[in-house]
Design a protein around this motif. Structure first.
Motif, short mmCIF file in Angstrom:
data_model
loop_
_atom_site.label_atom_id
_atom_site.label_comp_id
_atom_site.label_asym_id
_atom_site.label_seq_id
_atom_site.Cartn_x
_atom_site.Cartn_y
_atom_site.Cartn_z
N ASP A 298 5.67 -1.04 1.31
CA ASP A 298 5.50 -0.02 0.28
C ASP A 298 5.19 -0.68 -1.06
O ASP A 298 5.49 -1.86 -1.27
N VAL A 299 4.61 0.09 -1.96
CA VAL A 299 4.25 -0.42 -3.28
C VAL A 299 5.51 -0.92 -3.99
O VAL A 299 6.53 -0.23 -4.06
N THR B 196 0.82 -1.21 0.00
CA THR B 196 0.00 0.00 0.00
C THR B 196 0.85 1.26 0.00
O THR B 196 2.00 1.25 0.48
N GLY B 197 0.28 2.32 -0.53
CA GLY B 197 0.89 3.63 -0.46
C GLY B 197 0.34 4.47 0.66
O GLY B 197 0.68 5.65 0.79
N ARG B 198 -0.52 3.90 1.48
CA ARG B 198 -1.10 4.62 2.63
C ARG B 198 -0.99 3.74 3.88
O ARG B 198 -2.00 3.31 4.44
N CYS C 298 -3.18 -0.27 -3.92
CA CYS C 298 -2.19 0.54 -4.64
C CYS C 298 -2.84 1.61 -5.52
O CYS C 298 -2.23 2.06 -6.50
#
Length: 245
Positions: free
Chosen positions: A121-122, A97-99, A142
């Protein structure tokens, strides 16, 4: 002589595997008509994702000996409920994920490391080493255009790709997936989704009206509306069902 005979019979029973003599009770028997009273609802093994239109549990079998790809066009809330429930079945959950901040509370609740949930992280998900004794669910959160993942579905490793809306890459992902879930979308998105996965008109026209927490799950041969109802613990952690985040 009588004592010798009893000891011999006792020894024979032990050798033939019947074990020790226990208390004697009358046999319990049922007629054929009474057998229906013992019926139990038995479904697939897996994660209970909610209830269907008849109020029966709807189960998603994510721990499989063959690769299994899932696409969910919907909200983060539903994906996180599925992550919690997958972890509760013993699966390890790896989130790409990016969050990461949106997943931090879940990691704390489930526990991190090789026995719980990890966030990456992605493009940074390491090999997971999935096995029959240690199945894995990879959740790809993503955004609208997820890049091709480094970790793909494999035996005992399912991949769920979360898309907040229909995007240019969505048709390709839906065609490749074994299971597609769709929550509330716009009428234009609903028409395109219906075209891609072959939904009858009545079903794709219902998609813009779906309530929060309702998902239409589709396979090649089956479609099912499911209401995901959070438990008290899930409500405390994630709040009430919502489509938007």
């Amino acid at each position: 002589m009588a004592m010798t005979t009893q000891v011999t019979e006792f020894g024979e029973r032990l050798r033939t595997g019947f074990g020790l003599l226990g208390p004697r009770h009358a046999r319990h028997t049922l007629s054929v008509e009474q057998m229906d009273s013992l019926a139990l609802p038995i479904g697939d093994d897996g994660v209970v994702v909610g209830v269907d239109a008849e109020g029966q549990p709807a189960v998603m079998g994510i721990n499989r000996p063959t690769p299994y790809d899932i696409v969910l066009i919907g909200g983060l809330w539903t994906a996180q409920v599925l992550a919690l429930r997958a972890a509760a079945t013993g699966a390890r959950v790896a989130v790409e994920t990016g969050r990461a901040q949106q997943w931090a509370q879940l990691v704390q609740a489930v526990g991190g490391g090789q026995s719980g949930m990890t966030v990456h992280d992605v493009g940074r998900v390491p090999p997971q080493g999935a096995s029959a004794g240690g199945p894995v669910l990879v959740i790809r959160d993503c955004g609208m255009r997820p890049p091709r993942g480094r970790v793909a579905s494999a035996p005992w490793q399912s991949v769920l790709t979360l898309l907040p809306y229909l995007s240019p890459v969505a048709p390709r992902l839906m065609r490749q997936a074994r299971l597609v879930g769709v929550q509330r979308v716009s009428p234009d998105e609903a028409s395109e989704i219906g075209r891609v996965i072959g939904l009858p008109r009545g079903e794709y026209e219902s998609l813009p009206t779906l309530a929060d927490g309702v998902t239409l799950w589709c396979t090649d041969r089956d479609r099912q509306y499911v209401m995901t109802q959070a438990t008290d613990a899930e409500n405390g952690l994630l709040g009430t069902a919502r489509r938007m985040d």
